[in-house]
Design a protein around this motif. Structure first.
Motif, PDB file in Angstrom:
ATOM      1  N   GLN A 173     106.140  65.989 -24.498  1.00  0.00           N
ATOM      2  CA  GLN A 173     104.780  66.085 -25.045  1.00  0.00           C
ATOM      3  C   GLN A 173     104.783  66.212 -26.568  1.00  0.00           C
ATOM      4  O   GLN A 173     103.773  65.954 -27.221  1.00  0.00           O
ATOM      5  CB  GLN A 173     104.054  67.290 -24.431  1.00  0.00           C
ATOM      6  N   LYS A 193     104.333  57.670 -18.091  1.00  0.00           N
ATOM      7  CA  LYS A 193     104.589  59.093 -17.850  1.00  0.00           C
ATOM      8  C   LYS A 193     106.077  59.426 -17.869  1.00  0.00           C
ATOM      9  O   LYS A 193     106.462  60.571 -18.133  1.00  0.00           O
ATOM     10  CB  LYS A 193     103.993  59.520 -16.504  1.00  0.00           C
ATOM     11  N   ASN A 194     106.940  58.448 -17.584  1.00  0.00           N
ATOM     12  CA  ASN A 194     108.384  58.698 -17.551  1.00  0.00           C
ATOM     13  C   ASN A 194     109.088  58.292 -18.843  1.00  0.00           C
ATOM     14  O   ASN A 194     110.320  58.248 -18.881  1.00  0.00           O
ATOM     15  CB  ASN A 194     109.022  57.956 -16.371  1.00  0.00           C
TER      16      ASN A 194
END
Length: 413
Positions: free
Chosen positions: A205, A246-247
């Motif tokens: 993030q 997302k990965n």
């Protein structure tokens, strides 16, 4: 503005200006790649052979490196405390960050000491008269129980305290977050040493969309991918799907832009499909290699090294081969030499190195190979038991205890 040739600033003029203003060169990280002053100071350091070699490896990766906010924050913490433990999830770039920080200090004249097995190596080379940076990658490994039993925890805490009192020293360690957390729960030394303040946790993030775009761009630009492959990333702005996935993580980007691996797995027309499958199932990136591209015997060796949890010596590999034959797992009619067997694995799934004891060791080419093997093989109790019986190392027993406990707690990734 340009009235004659003297008004044009060329390469030599720029280099002359940089020589007069070294602070500018240090401020702009990428200039170090070609900066003769800084590189000369790095290469002239009297460091150990393996540290010198690793420095060259780090330098080769420099063009692909993106100096994100993680670098600035980690560097600031290291300057303040003189020791830092960089932790995070697999593939986030812990090792790359640590190595580039080592490079930065080496450019300032620090002697790089790469620790492989024990902090004792660093203690033996500690020189009060020199500026030194010590680097211990994956210092707990996956086998933190073995490290704690060997009193590695107390030695590390003691060494960190020593470094904290010496302004000429820096100490960088890396580990996975889940391994560090379990190590802290089991080690009073880690708890009493207040290591929390030395930790720097990397999270995906923390990478901005622009950071991700730079990481992808650098890997594409400095890859050996042909234009036919690269074009597939730009069609319909596919790169946006990669950046926002997302990965997404730096290791995965390195895999999907590795020309040698990509061209074995996909054609230009199938490249985007290959990228999507790799992003959706990151561990499966090794499935084709492990399941179809190496022999059964090779697969047994790789799985044995994964289960061992630490590098395996050539003597241990030799004994493993004999035991695999006697157990019936190796059904090959011929018995090839260990050199012939390992030559096919080194560079693709294994690395070969020489330890401080002069022995040859083999370890995984990339930690994610272990992630894939464990997720696929750990539930095959009978097979795993046979491999352990053939390997016959205490490291493997300690590692299995760790893996089983981690699986129960759902902490292994």
């Amino acid at each position: 503005y340009i009235k004659n040739e003297s008004d044009i600033i060329g390469n030599e003029d720029i280099n002359t200006l940089l020589a007069k203003h070294p602070d500018v060169e240090r401020q702009h990280y990428k200039l170090w790649l070609a900066g003769t002053n800084v590189l000369q100071s790095i290469l002239s350091n009297d460091v150990l052979g393996r540290s010198s070699f690793q420095l060259e490896e780090i330098k080769e990766f420099l063009p692909k490196y993106v100096r994100t906010d993680n670098h600035k924050k980690a560097f600031k913490k290291l300057e303040k405390l003189r020791s830092i433990i960089i932790n995070g999830e697999p593939g986030i770039g812990k090792t790359t960050l640590a190595e580039q920080m080592c490079f930065e200090y080496a450019a300032q004249g620090y002697q790089l000491i790469v620790v492989h097995e024990s902090i004792v190596e660093a203690e033996k080379l500690y020189n009060p008269e020199l500026q030194q940076i010590f680097y211990f990658d994956d210092f707990l490994g996956s086998n933190f129980l073995s490290a704690i039993d060997a009193k590695q925890d107390s030695h590390i805490v003691s060494f960190m305290k020593r470094v904290s009192k010496d302004s000429s020293k820096r100490f960088i360690l890396t580990t996975r977050s889940n391994i560090l957390n379990q190590g802290k729960r089991l080690s009073e030394n880690f708890e009493q040493g207040n290591l929390d303040r030395n930790e720097y946790e990397m999270k995906i993030q923390s990478l901005t969309e622009f950071d991700r775009a730079q990481i992808l761009y650098n890997h594409i630009y400095f890859s050996d991918l042909s234009e036919d492959f690269i074009q597939q990333i730009y069609i319909d702005k596919h790169y946006r799907s990669i950046i926002s996935h997302k990965n997404f993580n730096p290791r995965l980007i390195e895999f999907i832009t590795d020309a040698i691996k990509v061209e074995k797995e996909a054609s230009p027309e199938g490249y985007w499909d290959y990228i999507q499958k790799s992003l959706d199932n990151p561990k499966d990136i090794w499935r084709g290699m492990i399941q179809t591209q190496i022999s059964d015997l090779d697969r047994h060796i790789v799985i044995a090294i994964v289960l061992n949890g630490s590098p395996v010596s050539e003597e241990q590999i030799d004994a493993l081969l004999i035991n695999l034959k006697e157990s019936g797992l190796d059904l090959t009619s011929e018995y090839p030499t260990i050199n012939n067997i390992m030559r096919g694995l080194v560079g693709s799934v294994l690395n070969r190195s020489v330890g401080h004891d002069g022995k040859i060791y083999y370890e995984l080419f990339n930690p994610s190979i272990g992630d894939y093997v464990i997720s696929e093989e750990l539930n095959r109790i009978d097979y795993v038991t046979k491999i352990l019986a053939c390997l016959r190392t205490t490291s493997a027993l300690y590692n299995m205890e760790n893996l089983v406990e981690s699986t129960k707690n759902n902490t292994y990734d």
